[in-house]
Design a protein around this motif. Structure first.
Motif, short mmCIF file in Angstrom:
data_model
loop_
_atom_site.label_atom_id
_atom_site.label_comp_id
_atom_site.label_asym_id
_atom_site.label_seq_id
_atom_site.Cartn_x
_atom_site.Cartn_y
_atom_site.Cartn_z
N GLY A 1 -3.97 3.01 -2.41
CA GLY A 1 -4.49 4.10 -3.10
C GLY A 1 -4.13 5.57 -2.31
N LYS A 2 -3.71 5.51 -1.15
CA LYS A 2 -3.25 6.78 -0.75
C LYS A 2 -1.93 7.35 -1.18
CE LYS A 2 -2.98 8.78 4.03
NZ LYS A 2 -3.08 8.66 5.32
N HIS A 3 -0.95 6.73 -1.50
CA HIS A 3 0.30 7.04 -1.85
C HIS A 3 0.82 6.77 -3.44
CE1 HIS A 3 0.91 7.27 2.49
NE2 HIS A 3 0.49 5.84 2.66
N CYS B 1 -9.44 5.94 -3.55
CA CYS B 1 -9.50 6.76 -4.64
C CYS B 1 -9.27 7.93 -4.34
CB CYS B 1 -10.94 6.70 -5.39
SG CYS B 1 -10.97 7.35 -7.00
N SER B 2 -8.27 8.32 -3.34
CA SER B 2 -7.88 9.48 -3.04
C SER B 2 -7.30 10.27 -3.94
CB SER B 2 -7.06 9.70 -1.76
OG SER B 2 -5.82 9.10 -1.85
N ASN B 3 -6.49 9.67 -5.08
CA ASN B 3 -5.83 10.27 -6.03
C ASN B 3 -6.71 10.52 -7.31
OD1 ASN B 3 -3.27 11.26 -5.11
ND2 ASN B 3 -2.73 8.82 -4.79
N SER C 1 -13.93 8.27 -0.31
CA SER C 1 -13.11 8.81 -1.37
C SER C 1 -13.73 8.29 -2.83
CB SER C 1 -11.81 7.98 -1.22
OG SER C 1 -11.83 6.61 -1.33
N ASP D 1 -8.76 5.35 1.78
CA ASP D 1 -8.19 6.32 0.63
C ASP D 1 -8.24 5.72 -0.92
OD1 ASP D 1 -7.78 8.70 2.42
OD2 ASP D 1 -6.45 7.14 3.32
N GLU E 1 -3.25 1.34 3.30
CA GLU E 1 -3.00 2.69 2.74
C GLU E 1 -3.01 2.43 1.31
OE1 GLU E 1 -1.14 5.16 4.42
OE2 GLU E 1 -2.20 4.15 6.14
N GLY F 1 0.71 -1.14 -0.23
CA GLY F 1 0.03 0.10 0.09
C GLY F 1 0.69 1.33 -0.03
N CYS G 1 -14.57 10.01 -7.20
CA CYS G 1 -13.93 8.94 -8.30
C CYS G 1 -14.30 9.13 -9.37
CB CYS G 1 -13.99 7.59 -7.55
SG CYS G 1 -12.53 6.55 -7.94
N PRO H 1 -10.11 -0.12 1.55
CA PRO H 1 -9.32 1.04 2.23
C PRO H 1 -9.86 2.39 2.05
CG PRO H 1 -7.82 -0.53 0.86
CD PRO H 1 -9.20 -0.88 0.57
#
Length: 995
Positions: free
Chosen positions: A359-361, A383-385, A405, A381, A357, A335, A409, A379
């Motif tokens: 999708g977060k990073h 689709c946080s990006n 998140s 996050d 984690e 992650g 999306c 998780p």
């Protein structure tokens, strides 16, 4: 996953680039012979995108496209994608200094051209992606001894690879993949190529043989592609000497054994493709190949756990481990991988939660972990990006609510969550009509709740939500919908009367809900429907005869409702594989074609149904003629004729009265007929009273346009736009045709990016079309009339791009989502209207043509459209298909990017021609762009849209993209723009949530 439209766009753009003039230093000793050789090539091969621009009157052939010189002598010929089919002429090798020859991606279909043996100084030869056939000659080593690069891939070459292929001492790159070579590969000879850095033998039907140990001698190899060539056995340890490898592709073979430890510890390896073999055993726990970018060992028989060391692969972009026998949990460290875009772990025996984690990073785009034993929540996050386009997690034990998140999306395309234990309300933002790119939603067999919006996104193709707890009325479904399954929910209300939006649907299942009302007569428009299940509801009324029009229907279940009346005789037209009318209140004789044992269980618990003979369906009674049946029929006919006579008498009296009233006062509302296409709160009198000169806002080819305030609900009001056709007594046949076309098309269309026709008001003297009012007027007004109006601010680039996308959505629906296909024939900036939020809608269908089937060319009797926007073939060939709209829309894109008008009487040529000439002369110069959008943050996307406009305005209709391809391209530019502008991305996200 590459899209075909992306490849087409890239190839076309590359071709455009090659058309640009090139310059190179010239020598005063330049050979006139070489000049004549090049002119001979042009005469021999004929016109092509590059050769067509070779100027015979110019003595400076070193400036010609595709030609490179040194000291005035030709050293390189670069002519890919030129559609050459005639063989390579011997004269080509008369260019004695020729070291570089690229004729790839043409249409050569001869045997291998041995004439190139005479090009004695060649270092680079690329003949790939043609159709060369036959065998390579045994003396292939007759090619230049200086040869460093030989590319023959993607042809139809057969036979064995000659042993002499190993006699090129300076060869660095040998590409022979994707042909029809057979026999055994000359491993010993190839291993003599000590300087070789690139070797591709993949996708050839060689005889099964082990991986050559001799390849271990090629210690300079950086690229080894030997996929799909029937290799057997294990990967030999001798290949561990290939320490410079960046790519190792041995997929689609018959390899066995374990993956060697040296592979997992390779220091320079970036791309590892070993999928679709029969590897067994565990993945090494000591993974130190930290430069890996793509890792694909899927479709093998690997066991054990995913190593924790995978979390050290910080450059990893792609992780494919699917279809193996891996177990245990997914390491949480995965992650944290900063570049992970695509992770596919499906069809294993993995358990536990996903990495918290994930999708977060990283810019995660694709997640596929279906068919495992995974559990827990998705998780937070994920689709946080805002890059995620696929979530495929079905057949697991996931639970809980979906992460917040997912609300933003907007790139999500496929959502497959079925057969899990998810709960909570399904996010409303996923149903967003304006921005949603979803095509597939499969969330059946969970415990979701929530309601639908009024209308689902137009681009949905598959929606499966069965066995959840969704409630509320049935939404207006999307035009591209193929499958809609919503069985066993709490959906209520009636089936919508307007079913034209799902005329392409194939499977429709609304069983086990709380649907009431009757089956609408419009059910017949679903003439592509193969399966319909409405069982287990409270549907009443009779079965419509319109079922007889549904010729491809094979499965029909209307059981467990409260339907009454007779089964229509039109069912005799159908050929049903499954039918169930059980547990209703149907009466009368069953249609003849249904009276056979195949439907023996189809009519249970309908006591008033009967058959003509007990030999057909034994469980049902035989119909008996009633003595008074003929009397009943007579009485009914008499009553019917009496009623019809009364109606005709009253109608004649009313008609005469209205005729007298119309003669006295043509503005009397009784002399007007209102035909509404939507629910209205105003009358024809409200509209007529507003048709005064001070409300006139424009005048077009066929009439004036007024802005009129009318009643809207209880005490409210709204503005509408009223288009008044000129006095009907003077209306010629052409304008009458325009009017009928507009009413016919707009009255049936339901799309958020096409202007809404509210009603039609007509009399013997005039006709009125009443539209929704678009407060911001036309795009033409904002682009070209700002100086005259004075109060308008320039449109920024994000707004212009959104206008282009909204307009493209409307045209895309007309071309690809409507049946029959609709061609507008007059697309221009003044026919693109803007609402208060600058959402664009296509308007003015006076010239629209309906194509009865895809691909038809309809001839038009008179040229319509607007000069500057008309495609060339529309003007002089009078042929109409969708590509005329693509051309016109391309002009609109050029207007949006350049700020120039489509046609200025002071110019010698239109905008499309101006753009083409400017590009040829200056390339992608900032001077091309409108001053209001020369923002460096958006420069790349603005140039891309400008280029797309030029492609759309190509002279050949077949070379223009479809509107679907244009829309996809614009959406990609939009996403790039959002990436480059965080501030705009935040505001866009807020707008999406509010919508």
């Amino acid at each position: 996953m590459a899209n075909s439209y992306c490849a087409s766009f890239f190839l076309f753009f590359t071709t455009l680039v090659f058309l640009l003039p090139r310059s190179c230093p010239q020598s005063t000793n330049q050979s006139g012979d070489e000049h004549q050789i090049l002119l001979g090539l042009k005469r021999y091969w004929g016109s092509s995108p590059v050769l067509g621009r070779w100027n015979p009157t110019s003595s400076d052939h070193c400036s010609w496209g595709g030609v490179t010189c040194k000291n005035g002598m030709v050293t390189a010929i670069f002519l890919p994608n030129q559609t050459f089919s005639k063989p390579i002429p011997p004269s080509l090798c008369h260019l004695k200094n020729l070291t570089y020859l690229d004729l790839s991606y043409n249409n050569f279909s001869t045997s291998f051209p041995t004439v190139v043996y005479n090009c004695s100084n060649l270092k680079y030869l690329d003949l790939s992606n043609n159709a060369f056939a036959g065998q390579l000659t045994a003396d292939i080593n007759s090619l230049s001894a200086k040869l460093e690069h030989l590319n023959l891939s993607a042809n139809h070459i057969t036979g064995k690879i000659p042993a002499s292929i190993g006699q090129f001492p300076m060869l660095k790159s040998l590409r022979l993949d994707t042909n029809q070579f057979e026999g055994s590969y000359p491993a010993q000879n190839i291993s003599n190529l000590a300087s070789l850095e690139v070797l591709t033998l993949a996708e050839n039907p060689f005889l099964p043989a082990p991986v050559p140990v001799e390849f271990g001698k090629l210690t300079r190899l950086t690229y080894l592609w030997v996929s799909g060539m029937n290799m057997t056995g294990e990967i030999p340890d001798s290949l561990s000497s290939l320490t410079e490898l960046s790519l190792l592709a041995m997929n689609n073979n018959m390899l066995q054994g374990t993956i060697p430890t040296w592979v997992w510890q390779h220091k320079k390896l970036q791309n590892l493709y070993l999928f679709s073999n029969s590897f067994t055993g565990e993945i090494s726990s000591n993974v130190t190949a930290v430069n890996l970018v793509d890792l694909d060992v899927s479709s093998n028989m690997l066991t054990g756990k995913i190593p924790d060391d995978f979390g050290k692969l910080i450059d990893l972009n792609l992780l494919f481990l699917y279809t193996n026998q891996l177990h245990g949990s997914i390491p949480p460290s995965i992650g944290f991988l900063p570049n992970l875009r695509d992770i596919r772990l499906f069809e294993n025996m993995l358990s536990g939660p996903l990495p918290p984690e994930l999708g977060k990073h990283s810019p995660l785009g694709n997640l596929e972990v279906c068919n495992n034993n995974l559990s827990g929540e998705l998780p937070a996050d994920l689709c946080s990006n805002r890059k995620l386009f696929d979530i495929v997690v079905f057949n697991n034990s996931f639970s809980g609510k979906l992460p917040e998140s997912l609300d933003g999306c907007y790139m999500l395309n496929n959502l497959m969550l079925y057969n899990n234990h998810f709960t909570g309300e399904f996010p409303k933002s996923i149903w967003s009509v304006v921005t949603n790119q979803l095509t597939t939603v499969m969330i059946q067999n969970n415990n979701f709740s929530g309601t639908f919006p009024t209308q689902l996104p137009w681009n949905f193709t598959r929606l499966e939500i069965s066995n959840n707890r969704f409630s509320g009325p049935i939404p207006t479904l999307a035009g591209k919908m193929k499958v809609f399954r919503a069985a066993n929910n709490l959906i209520s209300g009636e089936i919508p009367w307007d079913l034209t939006g799902i005329s392409q649907v194939i499977e429709l299942d609304l069983s086990g809900n709380q649907i009431t009302g009757s089956i609408p007569m419009t059910i017949g428009v679903l003439n592509h429907l193969n399966e319909l299940n409405l069982s287990g509801n409270q549907i009443s009324g009779t079965i419509p005869a319109a079922f007889g029009f549904m010729s491809v229907l094979t499965i029909l279940d209307l059981s467990s409702n409260v339907l009454s009346g007779e089964i229509p005789k039109d069912f005799n037209k159908l050929r049903l594989d499954f039918l169930n009318f059980s547990m209703n209140n149907l009466t009368g004789e069953i249609p003849t074609s249904l009276q056979n044992e195949a439907y023996g269980q189809s009519f249970l618990f309908n006591p008033a149904l009967c058959v003509s003979s007990n030999n057909s369906i034994p469980n049902l009674p035989i119909c008996r003629a009633r003595a008074n049946s003929s009397n009943d029929i007579s009485r009914r006919l008499i009553a019917l004729f009496f009623a019809l006579g009364s109606i005709m008498l009253v109608g004649s009296a009313v008609g005469g009265f209205l005729l007298l009233k119309g003669q006295k006062n043509s503005q009397d509302p009784l002399s007007w007929k209102l035909t509404q296409f939507h629910a209205l709160h105003f009358t024809e009198y409200d509209v007529l009273s507003g048709l005064c000169e001070q409300n006139c806002i424009g005048s077009g080819r066929s009439g004036k346009v007024y802005r009129v305030c009318v009643v809207d609900g209880e005490g409210g009001s709204r503005m509408v736009a009223v288009k008044k056709i000129w006095n009907m007594q003077n209306l010629d046949k052409k304008l009458e045709k325009d009017f009928l076309a507009e009413v016919q098309i707009l009255g049936e269309i339901r799309h958020t990016n096409i202007v809404k026709l509210l009603c039609c008001i007509s009399s013997s003297e005039a006709k009125l079309l009443v539209y929704e009012y678009m407060e911001n007027g036309s795009l033409d007004r904002w682009l070209h009339q700002r100086d005259r109006i004075g109060a308008l601010t320039p449109l920024d680039w994000p707004t212009r791009l959104q206008i282009a996308i909204y307009s493209a959505r409307g045209l895309c629906y007309m071309h690809h989502g409507s049946s029959p296909t609709i061609v507008h024939c007059d697309v221009k900036s003044s026919n693109i209207l803007l609402d208060p939020d600058f959402r664009a809608k296509i308007a003015d269908f006076g010239l629209a043509r309906i194509l009865l089937k895809a691909g038809d060319l309809g001839s038009v009797s008179a040229v319509g459209g607007t000069f500057g926007y008309m495609a060339p073939e529309y003007g002089y060939q009078r042929k109409v298909n969708e590509k005329v709209d693509v051309y016109s829309f391309g002009v609109v894109l050029l207007e949006l990017t350049t700020g120039r008008v489509a046609n200025d009487a002071g110019l010698e040529y239109c905008l499309a021609e101006w753009a083409w000439r400017q590009y040829q002369e200056y390339g992608l110069s900032i001077d091309l762009l409108d001053e209001g959008i020369q923002d460096p943050a958006y420069m790349e996307d603005t140039f891309a849209v400008f280029t797309l406009g030029m492609i759309c305005t190509g002279g050949q209709p077949s070379m223009r993209p479809s509107m679907k391809d244009v829309l996809h391209a614009l959406l990609r530019f939009e996403h790039k723009s959002l990436e480059r502008s965080p501030q705009h991305a935040v505001s866009e996200e807020t707008a999406l949530l509010e919508s």
